[in-house]
Design a protein around this motif. Structure first.
Motif, PDB file in Angstrom:
ATOM      1  N   ARG A  67     -27.867  57.496-108.299  1.00  0.00           N
ATOM      2  CA  ARG A  67     -27.161  58.766-108.116  1.00  0.00           C
ATOM      3  C   ARG A  67     -26.053  58.629-107.072  1.00  0.00           C
ATOM      4  O   ARG A  67     -24.926  59.090-107.276  1.00  0.00           O
ATOM      5  CB  ARG A  67     -28.143  59.866-107.696  1.00  0.00           C
ATOM      6  CG  ARG A  67     -27.466  61.190-107.373  1.00  0.00           C
ATOM      7  CD  ARG A  67     -28.471  62.270-107.015  1.00  0.00           C
ATOM      8  NE  ARG A  67     -29.316  62.643-108.138  1.00  0.00           N
ATOM      9  CZ  ARG A  67     -28.936  63.469-109.113  1.00  0.00           C
ATOM     10  NH1 ARG A  67     -27.732  64.019-109.093  1.00  0.00           N
ATOM     11  NH2 ARG A  67     -29.743  63.752-110.096  1.00  0.00           N
ATOM     12  N   GLN A  68     -26.389  57.939-105.990  1.00  0.00           N
ATOM     13  CA  GLN A  68     -25.381  57.784-104.931  1.00  0.00           C
ATOM     14  C   GLN A  68     -24.216  56.918-105.398  1.00  0.00           C
ATOM     15  O   GLN A  68     -23.052  57.173-105.058  1.00  0.00           O
ATOM     16  CB  GLN A  68     -26.016  57.182-103.676  1.00  0.00           C
ATOM     17  CG  GLN A  68     -26.854  58.199-102.933  1.00  0.00           C
ATOM     18  CD  GLN A  68     -27.612  57.599-101.753  1.00  0.00           C
ATOM     19  OE1 GLN A  68     -27.432  56.423-101.433  1.00  0.00           O
ATOM     20  NE2 GLN A  68     -28.462  58.399-101.143  1.00  0.00           N
ATOM     21  N   ARG A  69     -24.531  55.892-106.200  1.00  0.00           N
ATOM     22  CA  ARG A  69     -23.451  55.037-106.712  1.00  0.00           C
ATOM     23  C   ARG A  69     -22.539  55.842-107.651  1.00  0.00           C
ATOM     24  O   ARG A  69     -21.322  55.679-107.646  1.00  0.00           O
ATOM     25  CB  ARG A  69     -24.027  53.826-107.441  1.00  0.00           C
ATOM     26  CG  ARG A  69     -24.667  52.816-106.487  1.00  0.00           C
ATOM     27  CD  ARG A  69     -25.288  51.666-107.255  1.00  0.00           C
ATOM     28  NE  ARG A  69     -24.318  51.023-108.118  1.00  0.00           N
ATOM     29  CZ  ARG A  69     -24.615  50.495-109.307  1.00  0.00           C
ATOM     30  NH1 ARG A  69     -25.832  50.534-109.771  1.00  0.00           N
ATOM     31  NH2 ARG A  69     -23.671  49.924-110.022  1.00  0.00           N
ATOM     32  N   ILE A  70     -23.143  56.711-108.447  1.00  0.00           N
ATOM     33  CA  ILE A  70     -22.324  57.528-109.360  1.00  0.00           C
ATOM     34  C   ILE A  70     -21.497  58.536-108.561  1.00  0.00           C
ATOM     35  O   ILE A  70     -20.307  58.728-108.821  1.00  0.00           O
ATOM     36  CB  ILE A  70     -23.217  58.220-110.413  1.00  0.00           C
ATOM     37  CG1 ILE A  70     -23.835  57.173-111.334  1.00  0.00           C
ATOM     38  CG2 ILE A  70     -22.411  59.234-111.223  1.00  0.00           C
ATOM     39  CD1 ILE A  70     -24.856  57.713-112.318  1.00  0.00           C
ATOM     40  N   ASP A  71     -22.136  59.160-107.548  1.00  0.00           N
ATOM     41  CA  ASP A  71     -21.385  60.059-106.657  1.00  0.00           C
ATOM     42  C   ASP A  71     -20.149  59.353-106.105  1.00  0.00           C
ATOM     43  O   ASP A  71     -19.039  59.900-106.116  1.00  0.00           O
ATOM     44  CB  ASP A  71     -22.257  60.481-105.462  1.00  0.00           C
ATOM     45  CG  ASP A  71     -23.264  61.573-105.820  1.00  0.00           C
ATOM     46  OD1 ASP A  71     -23.041  62.274-106.821  1.00  0.00           O
ATOM     47  OD2 ASP A  71     -24.262  61.714-105.085  1.00  0.00           O
ATOM     48  N   ILE A  90     -25.734  57.721-115.839  1.00  0.00           N
ATOM     49  CA  ILE A  90     -24.681  58.727-115.972  1.00  0.00           C
ATOM     50  C   ILE A  90     -25.077  59.784-117.008  1.00  0.00           C
ATOM     51  O   ILE A  90     -24.661  60.944-116.927  1.00  0.00           O
ATOM     52  CB  ILE A  90     -23.323  58.071-116.344  1.00  0.00           C
ATOM     53  CG1 ILE A  90     -22.174  59.068-116.237  1.00  0.00           C
ATOM     54  CG2 ILE A  90     -23.336  57.473-117.739  1.00  0.00           C
ATOM     55  CD1 ILE A  90     -21.869  59.542-114.844  1.00  0.00           C
ATOM     56  N   LYS A  91     -25.915  59.371-117.975  1.00  0.00           N
ATOM     57  CA  LYS A  91     -26.352  60.341-118.993  1.00  0.00           C
ATOM     58  C   LYS A  91     -27.234  61.408-118.359  1.00  0.00           C
ATOM     59  O   LYS A  91     -27.094  62.598-118.648  1.00  0.00           O
ATOM     60  CB  LYS A  91     -27.087  59.618-120.127  1.00  0.00           C
ATOM     61  CG  LYS A  91     -26.187  58.674-120.894  1.00  0.00           C
ATOM     62  CD  LYS A  91     -26.952  57.907-121.966  1.00  0.00           C
ATOM     63  CE  LYS A  91     -26.032  56.920-122.676  1.00  0.00           C
ATOM     64  NZ  LYS A  91     -26.767  56.083-123.633  1.00  0.00           N
ATOM     65  N   ALA A  92     -28.143  60.976-117.486  1.00  0.00           N
ATOM     66  CA  ALA A  92     -29.003  61.947-116.806  1.00  0.00           C
ATOM     67  C   ALA A  92     -28.190  62.741-115.779  1.00  0.00           C
ATOM     68  O   ALA A  92     -28.353  63.951-115.631  1.00  0.00           O
ATOM     69  CB  ALA A  92     -30.159  61.214-116.123  1.00  0.00           C
TER      70      ALA A  92
END
Lengths: 88, 314
Positions: free
Chosen positions: B7-11, B64-66
């Protein structure tokens, strides 16, 4: 709103319907089975009122995500997703 | 399903640039048609945007889907806001909303005056009649490369009509099409649509095709003669591991960065499996100013069949 399930013999279609109805109480869900793992959905739900189409789709996709996760997911693709709020 | 770390990497990825596209492949070499469509649209509208190749990172691909509550790739984020996948991006583009989100002026919706010749009208009407409800579309990109194709109507398209033929254009193409002439001509290789666009800069007028097609025989001659060409392989590293043409360099990020700095008269040749992806790459580099750009028609598959059977086909 009529509840119509085409291909109701299809257990996956029933699981899709149940997942959406569980997340969006009172929703009317139509499931149409296409090719293997492909489905079309039409969902009418009060929860959609006042939300953008993107947000409406996210609510549905969020509800059915477990059925689409992983390489052997029972649902491969939603070919068409129609969402709307019931007439007020 | 979505770890805190992912999540943090996607953020961080979403915050890294105003426009971030999670896609398969990268901007130069999209590895799926839906990703390629969104790249084409973004290329029209903004010079710079960031991409994240989900094929290179399974955690991001699933994560990324979630993260977005969205089951498919590509996914477009603008200033931190999730805009949607391919279909929604196409709709937003057609309606002009995407222009607004990206801070680009919304083009005026005008129906261009086109001229379809009698010969082209006969050809196109027959093609439509055989196509099971498809329509004729004409796409004219920023570099005035034309693409005519049959397909279903897309949201927001503008309909021009000439000689009984309906031609559908997206709003940007329509703005480049005023006075355009479509003819149908016989050629030594068969027949083709010839599109003459008076708005195109002289360099890409049809008399001088902007990306040259060469066959594998000619590629072999060039390589044997030690011609000063740069041959790039635009396939994936996995495909390259199965089969490769000697002298070709994989067009990875490093190679692309070096390539972009080369003098614009460098002779560039691109190949892929069958010639489709490499055509797209060739047009990209033509579009950024390289003047001598060739595509190997038939790709490595033709090389295996016609030049070197020891290169495995796949």
């Amino acid at each position: 709103m009529a509840l119509r399930i085409l291909g109701a013999q299809d257990d996956v279609g029933e699981r899709l319907r149940a997942a959406i109805a569980g997340a969006l109480p009172g929703a009317a869900v139509e499931v149409r089975a296409g090719g293997a793992g492909h489905f079309e959905l039409r969902v009418v739900a009060e929860a959609f009122r006042g939300r953008s189409r993107l947000q409406q789709h996210q609510l549905v996709y969020g509800a059915i995500a477990p059925l689409m996760a992983g390489d052997a997911a029972p649902v491969h693709a939603i070919d068409q997703l129609v969402t709307e709020a019931p007439p007020s | 399903m979505l770890s805190e770390e992912t999540r943090q990497r996607i953020d961080a990825a979403i915050a890294s640039a105003p426009v971030v596209l999670f896609m398969k492949g990268d901007r130069r070499q999209p590895q799926c048609g839906f990703s390629a469509t969104v790249v084409r649209i973004l290329d029209e509208l903004v010079p710079e945007y960031a991409t994240v190749d989900v094929l290179a990172d399974p955690e991001i691909r699933d994560g990324i889907k979630a993260y977005s509550s969205w089951p498919t790739i590509p996914q477009l984020y603008v200033k931190g806001e999730f805009l949607g996948g391919c279909d929604i991006v196409k709709e937003l583009y057609g309606s002009g909303e995407l222009h607004g989100k990206l801070g680009v002026a919304v083009p005026e919706r005008r129906v261009p005056n086109l001229h379809v010749s009698d010969a082209a009208a006969v050809f196109l009407r027959e093609a439509v009649a055989r196509s099971d409800g498809k329509q004729v579309h004409l796409r004219i990109d920023r570099a005035f490369q034309n693409q005519a194709y049959l397909g279903p109507e897309e949201p927001g398209e503008i309909v021009a009509e000439s000689n009984g033929v309906r031609i559908l254009l997206d709003v940007m193409s329509a703005g480049r099409a005023e006075g355009l002439v479509i003819d149908h001509v016989e050629t030594p290789g068969g027949h083709e649509l010839r599109i003459d666009n008076p708005n195109a800069p002289a360099a890409v007028k049809p008399a001088e095709p902007s990306v040259r097609q060469i066959d594998v025989q000619e590629l072999k001659r060039l390589l044997d003669a030690g011609a000063p060409i740069r041959l790039y392989d635009v396939r994936t590293p996995e495909e390259r591991a199965q089969a490769s043409i000697p002298g070709a360099r994989l067009l990875d990020a490093d190679a692309a960065a070096e390539l972009e700095k080369l003098p614009r008269d460098t002779r560039l040749v691109f190949h892929c499996h069958h010639g489709g992806r490499s055509q797209q790459a060739a047009e990209h580099f033509r579009g950024i100013g390289f003047r001598d750009v060739s595509n190997v028609s038939g790709g490595i598959d033709a090389w295996s069949r016609e030049i070197d059977p020891s290169v495995p086909r796949y």
